[in-house]
Design a protein around this motif. Structure first.
Motif, PDB file in Angstrom:
ATOM      1  N   ARG A 130     -12.803   3.218  47.972  1.00  0.00           N
ATOM      2  CA  ARG A 130     -11.370   3.037  48.232  1.00  0.00           C
ATOM      3  C   ARG A 130     -11.049   3.198  49.710  1.00  0.00           C
ATOM      4  O   ARG A 130     -10.281   2.429  50.268  1.00  0.00           O
ATOM      5  CB  ARG A 130     -10.551   4.032  47.406  1.00  0.00           C
ATOM      6  CG  ARG A 130     -10.395   3.617  45.952  1.00  0.00           C
ATOM      7  CD  ARG A 130      -9.349   4.458  45.245  1.00  0.00           C
ATOM      8  NE  ARG A 130      -9.775   5.832  45.014  1.00  0.00           N
ATOM      9  CZ  ARG A 130     -10.543   6.231  44.004  1.00  0.00           C
ATOM     10  NH1 ARG A 130     -10.982   5.351  43.142  1.00  0.00           N
ATOM     11  NH2 ARG A 130     -10.859   7.489  43.867  1.00  0.00           N
ATOM     12  N   LEU A 153     -11.502  -1.046  50.284  1.00  0.00           N
ATOM     13  CA  LEU A 153     -10.142  -1.456  49.925  1.00  0.00           C
ATOM     14  C   LEU A 153      -9.178  -1.321  51.097  1.00  0.00           C
ATOM     15  O   LEU A 153      -8.259  -2.128  51.252  1.00  0.00           O
ATOM     16  CB  LEU A 153      -9.643  -0.664  48.719  1.00  0.00           C
ATOM     17  CG  LEU A 153     -10.380  -0.947  47.416  1.00  0.00           C
ATOM     18  CD1 LEU A 153      -9.792  -0.110  46.296  1.00  0.00           C
ATOM     19  CD2 LEU A 153     -10.338  -2.415  47.062  1.00  0.00           C
ATOM     20  N   GLU A 154      -9.379  -0.309  51.923  1.00  0.00           N
ATOM     21  CA  GLU A 154      -8.519  -0.134  53.101  1.00  0.00           C
ATOM     22  C   GLU A 154      -8.707  -1.300  54.067  1.00  0.00           C
ATOM     23  O   GLU A 154      -7.733  -1.805  54.629  1.00  0.00           O
ATOM     24  CB  GLU A 154      -8.863   1.195  53.781  1.00  0.00           C
ATOM     25  CG  GLU A 154      -7.905   1.582  54.875  1.00  0.00           C
ATOM     26  CD  GLU A 154      -8.270   2.945  55.417  1.00  0.00           C
ATOM     27  OE1 GLU A 154      -8.693   2.996  56.581  1.00  0.00           O
ATOM     28  OE2 GLU A 154      -8.152   3.930  54.665  1.00  0.00           O
ATOM     29  N   GLU A 157      -6.982  -4.355  52.640  1.00  0.00           N
ATOM     30  CA  GLU A 157      -5.531  -4.234  52.803  1.00  0.00           C
ATOM     31  C   GLU A 157      -5.124  -4.545  54.249  1.00  0.00           C
ATOM     32  O   GLU A 157      -4.127  -5.227  54.481  1.00  0.00           O
ATOM     33  CB  GLU A 157      -5.075  -2.826  52.401  1.00  0.00           C
ATOM     34  CG  GLU A 157      -3.592  -2.653  52.354  1.00  0.00           C
ATOM     35  CD  GLU A 157      -2.936  -3.571  51.322  1.00  0.00           C
ATOM     36  OE1 GLU A 157      -1.811  -4.018  51.598  1.00  0.00           O
ATOM     37  OE2 GLU A 157      -3.534  -3.855  50.270  1.00  0.00           O
TER      38      GLU A 157
END
Length: 113
Positions: free
Chosen positions: A97, A101-102, A105
Motif C-alpha cells: 500500500r 498504491l501510493e 495514486e
C-alpha cells in the motif's frame, strides 16, 4: 554388488550367519554362485554392467530419482515461500500500500492535473 560387500564386511566384523541371512533376504538365490574374491566380484560387476536389461533400467531409475528429488525440492521452496507470506502478511500488505498504491495514486493525480 553393494549388498555382497556389505555382507562380507558384516561377516568380518561380527560372527553372522551370512548364508542364512542371504537365504532370508533373497529366497532361491544360489549362494555358491556369488563372488568370493575381488577378481570374481570384478567379473560379476562387469557382467551386470554389460547386461542390456540393466543398461536400459539404470537411466530410467536415475531419471526417476532425479525428477523426484527436484520436485521435492520445489515443494520445499513453495512451502517456505507460503510460510513467510502467511507469517508476514501484514508487513507485505502495508509495504504494498505504501509503495505501489501510493505511486499509482500520484501518477493518477499527475495525469488529471
Amino acid at each position: 554388488m553393494f549388498v555382497v560387500l556389505l555382507f562380507a564386511e558384516l561377516a568380518a566384523i561380527e560372527a553372522t550367519d551370512v548364508e542364512g541371512l542371504l537365504e532370508r533376504l533373497f529366497p532361491g538365490l544360489a549362494i555358491d554362485t556369488l563372488p568370493t574374491s575381488e577378481a570374481e566380484l570384478y567379473t560379476f560387476v562387469d557382467v551386470l554392467r554389460s547386461d542390456p536389461t540393466l543398461a536400459t533400467v539404470a537411466p530410467l531409475v536415475s531419471g526417476f530419482v532425479g525428477t523426484f528429488t527436484v520436485q521435492a525440492f520445489n515443494a520445499l521452496i513453495t512451502f517456505i515461500f507460503a510460510f513467510f507470506l502467511v507469517r508476514d502478511e501484514q508487513r507485505i500488505a502495508s509495504w504494498f500500500r505504501s509503495t505501489i498504491l501510493e505511486r499509482v495514486e500520484r501518477v493518477r493525480l499527475f495525469k488529471n492535473s
